[in-house]
Design an enzyme around this catalytic site. Sequence first.
Site, PDB file in Angstrom:
ATOM      1  CG  ASN A  88      12.644  11.491 -25.147  1.00 41.55           C
ATOM      2  OD1 ASN A  88      12.442  11.013 -24.033  1.00 41.55           O
ATOM      3  ND2 ASN A  88      12.132  12.660 -25.522  1.00 41.55           N
ATOM      4  CD  GLN A 104      -7.460   6.199 -24.484  1.00 42.14           C
ATOM      5  OE1 GLN A 104      -6.521   5.900 -23.744  1.00 42.14           O
ATOM      6  NE2 GLN A 104      -8.645   6.566 -24.007  1.00 42.14           N
ATOM      7  CE1 TYR A 190       3.870   6.148 -22.577  1.00 42.17           C
ATOM      8  CE2 TYR A 190       4.038   4.996 -20.474  1.00 42.17           C
ATOM      9  CZ  TYR A 190       4.568   5.865 -21.417  1.00 42.17           C
ATOM     10  OH  TYR A 190       5.800   6.433 -21.208  1.00 42.17           O
ATOM     11  CB  VAL A 192       0.320  -2.715 -24.990  1.00 45.87           C
ATOM     12  CG1 VAL A 192       0.619  -3.546 -26.234  1.00 45.87           C
ATOM     13  CG2 VAL A 192      -0.621  -3.484 -24.062  1.00 45.87           C
ATOM     14  CB  THR A 225       7.305  15.432 -18.308  1.00 42.90           C
ATOM     15  OG1 THR A 225       6.543  14.204 -18.246  1.00 42.90           O
ATOM     16  CG2 THR A 225       8.751  15.151 -17.939  1.00 42.90           C
TER      17      THR A 225
END
Length: 282
Positions: A88, A104, A190, A192, A225
């Site tokens: 996770n 990034q 993110y 990719v 979240t």
Amino acid sequence: MTAKVAIVTGANKGIGFAIVRGLCKRFDGDVYLTSRDVERGNNAVEELKKEGLNPKYHQLDITDKHSLEVFRDYIKKNYDGIDVLVNNAAIAFKNSATEPVSVQAEQTLFVNYFCLVSACEVLFPLLKTGARVVNVSSSAGHLSKIPSAELRRKFIDPGLTVPQLSELMQGFINASKQGTHAAEWGNSSYAVSKVGVTAMTMVHQRTLADKDIKINAVHPGFVDTDMTSHKGMLTIEQGAEAPLYLALDAPDSIKGQFVWFTKEIVSWDEESRWRILSRFSL
């Protein structure tokens, strides 16, 4: 050493925390809440103990090879092997992030993909026959997020290996440093990284099929979240439902699949991510 064991990485909050809660309620064995930060991890365990649950805790930072090896040795010493592994742990830059795309790309893929590869390399030898692995991916991890048809063909090559997949992932980082990534890869590091996670799921399933190990990738839904800046519409308990389904309830025939938060198997390599192959009741 007869107790079964389930492990959840990055579990001190959010979806991981809710997965641990669900496992504690239903899994017939020990459940490990792991986290990079010991204090936060212990606080999370204490919170669950107040609910009458009994998770165990161990520090685990998937970005630290030594931490992975210490945890592996602990599990090896105390258990016959791993029954359930939920991968996770992940990061995501906010939309407002000011870091260059190249930064990034490198940091996101380092944690979400390359460190997951390392975690699997260290922990997979402990998987029991019949074990279940759940890789938390994302709707962003659907292959349609990659604009280039040539790249998509490489991702679904039935002969693809993890080293070859890692070369593909490094190719995105290299392209981002040159500013040439957008046309072939898109603009989301993110996405990719999660495409890499989903592809790795398929590769690992092929290589471990002879041990009857079930490995699946899951999109847990758009969950409220920290990672979504609390914009998600689902609770963490709702986000944990599909991962828990794959960890505990899914038929053994479900393996090497991309599973939606609705517990539906989605065709990963079709242009439309909404093509449903199988439907299971909530």
